[in-house]
Design a protein around this motif. Structure first.
Motif, short mmCIF file in Angstrom:
data_model
loop_
_atom_site.label_atom_id
_atom_site.label_comp_id
_atom_site.label_asym_id
_atom_site.label_seq_id
_atom_site.Cartn_x
_atom_site.Cartn_y
_atom_site.Cartn_z
N ARG A 227 62.51 10.17 33.63
CA ARG A 227 63.26 10.22 32.37
C ARG A 227 64.13 11.48 32.29
N ARG A 228 63.60 12.60 32.78
CA ARG A 228 64.42 13.83 32.79
C ARG A 228 65.63 13.64 33.70
N LYS B 59 59.77 1.26 34.41
CA LYS B 59 59.72 1.79 33.04
C LYS B 59 60.88 2.76 32.82
N ALA B 60 61.07 3.66 33.78
CA ALA B 60 62.16 4.64 33.66
C ALA B 60 63.52 3.96 33.71
N VAL C 267 56.85 9.05 35.32
CA VAL C 267 57.83 8.49 34.37
C VAL C 267 58.56 9.61 33.63
N ASP D 230 64.10 2.51 30.32
CA ASP D 230 64.37 3.61 29.39
C ASP D 230 65.81 4.10 29.53
N ALA D 231 66.28 4.21 30.76
CA ALA D 231 67.66 4.65 31.00
C ALA D 231 68.65 3.61 30.48
N ASN E 134 67.18 10.78 34.43
CA ASN E 134 68.18 9.83 33.89
C ASN E 134 68.52 10.12 32.43
N SER F 79 67.04 9.88 29.71
CA SER F 79 66.50 9.06 28.62
C SER F 79 65.45 9.84 27.83
N ASN F 80 65.05 11.00 28.34
CA ASN F 80 64.12 11.85 27.59
C ASN F 80 64.78 12.46 26.35
N PRO G 142 62.36 4.78 23.99
CA PRO G 142 61.43 4.93 25.12
C PRO G 142 60.03 5.25 24.61
#
Length: 119
Positions: free
Chosen positions: A50-51, A79-80, A46, A83-84, A53, A55-56, A36
């Motif tokens: 991300r938090r 975008k998120a 975003v 990333d996920a 899903n 992906s952070n 990501p």
């Protein structure tokens, strides 16, 4: 938003050469080539998605699924989403596919922020 940049600045942005200093972060182990995209703290939407899903939790990368699927032309939600999806499919083969697609995206110059000529 209207930005004025030099000819050299326009070329480095157009060719994505301005991303090369991030290689230092890759060598330090702070980033990966693929993952990501590292975001500024001002990208609240975003970062929050991300938090949600998780992906952070993936090490940030110079390029990722969001970059090869629209770069700056897609919404924060997309975008998120990308990333996920990446977080759920991390593998060497996925990274290689993204790396190849990144090359083609850079050479096509799609989705890059454009700046106006300097006066």
């Amino acid at each position: 938003m209207n930005h004025c940049v030099t000819r050299l600045g326009r070329i480095t942005r157009k060719t994505s050469i301005d991303e090369l200093p991030q290689l230092i972060n890759v060598l330090r182990g702070e980033m990966s080539f693929i993952g990501p995209r590292l975001l500024a703290r001002t990208d609240d939407r975003v970062l929050d998605l991300r938090r949600q899903n998780v992906s952070n939790l993936i090490r940030p990368g110079i390029s990722g699924l969001a970059q090869v699927n629209g770069r700056n032309e897609i919404s924060d939600d997309m975008k998120a989403k990308w990333d996920a999806e990446y977080a759920g499919t991390v593998s060497m083969s996925v990274d290689l596919k993204i790396l190849v697609r990144t090359f083609f995206e850079i050479t096509s110059q799609r989705g890059i922020n454009r700046f106006t000529k300097r006066k």
